[in-house]
Design an enzyme around this catalytic site. Sequence first.
Site, PDB file in Angstrom:
ATOM      1  N   SER A   1      26.647  18.434  10.479  1.00  0.00           N
ATOM      2  CA  SER A   1      26.610  17.732  11.718  1.00  0.00           C
ATOM      3  C   SER A   1      26.238  18.721  13.188  1.00  0.00           C
ATOM      4  CB  SER A   1      27.730  16.522  11.693  1.00  0.00           C
ATOM      5  OG  SER A   1      27.526  15.873  13.111  1.00  0.00           O
TER       6      SER A   1
ATOM      7  N   ASP B   1      16.112  28.117  16.065  1.00  0.00           N
ATOM      8  CA  ASP B   1      14.970  27.660  16.458  1.00  0.00           C
ATOM      9  C   ASP B   1      14.417  28.309  17.646  1.00  0.00           C
ATOM     10  OD1 ASP B   1      14.644  26.191  14.080  1.00  0.00           O
ATOM     11  OD2 ASP B   1      14.472  24.240  15.152  1.00  0.00           O
TER      12      ASP B   1
ATOM     13  N   LYS C   1      23.498  16.748   7.552  1.00  0.00           N
ATOM     14  CA  LYS C   1      23.888  15.360   7.912  1.00  0.00           C
ATOM     15  C   LYS C   1      23.078  15.426   9.353  1.00  0.00           C
ATOM     16  CE  LYS C   1      26.352  13.892   5.110  1.00  0.00           C
ATOM     17  NZ  LYS C   1      26.098  12.378   4.308  1.00  0.00           N
TER      18      LYS C   1
END
Length: 428
Positions: free
Chosen positions: A314, A325, A339
Site C-alpha cells: 500500500s 518512477d 495493494k
Amino acid sequence: MVITKSRLVLGATAVTLSTIAVTSLGIHSRGQALFKESPKALVDDVWQIIYRNYVDGTFNQVDWQAVRKEYLGKSYSNQQEAYKSIREMLKKLEDPYTRFMDPEEFKNMQVDTSGELTGIGITISQDEKTKQLVVIAPIEDTPAFKAGILSKDVILSINGKSTKGMDTNQAVSLIRGEAGTQVNLTIQRNGQTKQFDIKRARIEIHPVRYSQKQTPAGNIGYIRLNQFSANAGKEMQNAIKDLEAKQVSAYILDLRGNPGGLLFSSVEIARMWMDRGTIVSTIDRQGEQEREEANGRALTNRPMVVLVDKGSASASEILSGALQDNKRATVVGTQTFGKGLVQSVRPLEDGSGLAVTIAKYHTPSGKDINKHGVDPDVKVDLTDAQRQDLWLNEREKLGTLADPQFARAVEILRQKTAVRDTATPVKN
C-alpha cells in the site's frame, strides 16, 4: 489512509489489528427521512454510499437498483437483522475490501493519535481469489513479529475456529482481546502448517528508526520506516535533518515488512526526498485523476536506495513506486505485496462503519500495481529461512553487510557515490 476534506480514506486494502481514529461525519441521504433512526435507514445509508461512491460503476456486474428493492422490501425488527442484510448485500459485490463493521468491530478498528494499539501486531487482508486470510506483514517488535509470523502467511484458524468463509472483521474480533491473554493461530506457510500461541499486548509504535552506517560506500544514513502512521512524517523529517547534519554521503530507506498506513503520510514523506514530479494518481469510476505532486521542498538530493519485500504494501508501494518512477532512487529486494485500491471509511449513525472501495491508484508512470506490486530494479531474493533468521533470530545482522539486501544496496551506493563528488546540502 488519508483524511481528505470530510473523509477518511484508506490507502491500503487491508485491516490492521488495531483501531483507527475516524472523525464523525454524519451520513445523510434523501431516503433517510423515510426511515429516520430505524434499522431500515441503516440499510439504505449503506446502499446509498455504495451507489454514489463505489469504484466500479457496474457494481461488478450487479444490478444495484434491484439490490436496493430487495433489501428495502424486507422488514427489520432490530439492528442485528439490518447488519446481517447489509453483509449479504455487500457480498454480492465480491469485493473483500468493501465491508461493513458493527459498532464493536468499528471501535476495534480505531487507532488513537498516540500511536498505541492493543493486540498482537499484524496487518491482514483477504486474498481476492482464494478468499483466504493472509498476513500482509507483522509490525516490527510486536508479539506477532517476535513469535515468527511472516508476510504471506495464510491464517487457517483462530483459537481452533476455521477461517474458511471468514471476513477480516470477524478475524479481527477473534484475534483481539485483553492484553496478557493468548490467541492461537494456525498458519499455512509453503504448504506446511504451523501453530503459534501469541500473547496479546499493549503496543506502542515508533514508525522511524535511523542510524549512521560506516560502509564501503562511506558514511550512509540508514532509515527504517515501519509504518505510515500520523507521526511518521515528523519522525522522518527529524531523521533526515539529523543525518544531513552528520554529512552522510547517501541513504538506504528500508520499507521491508512495512504494511502501509496513511496515504497522506506516504505523500508527505515522498516530498522530503523528491523536489519535483508526480507522487501518485488516483482514478475513480469516472476515470478522473487526482494527482499528488512534489512541492520543491526536498530535504536532500543525496543518492538513495529503497529496500522492499513482499511485506511492503500500500503506502510503501506508493512511496517506492514514486521514487523509482522519478528515478530518484534504486529499488532493491523482491516484488512487493500488490495493494493498489483506495477505500473510504464512513462512520454510520448507530456507531457502525463502512469501508468502501472508491478508487485505485497508479504510480507516476501509470502502472497499476494492484495484485502485482512494485518490481525492484535490482532483485535480491531471500529464502523464508533467511528472512526468519535475519528478522527474528539474528536481528543484529539487519541493516548490516551480513544482510544480503542491505549489502547489495551498499554496493549500488558505492558505485553511485564514486561518480558523485558533492551533494546538495539540506534545505532549510
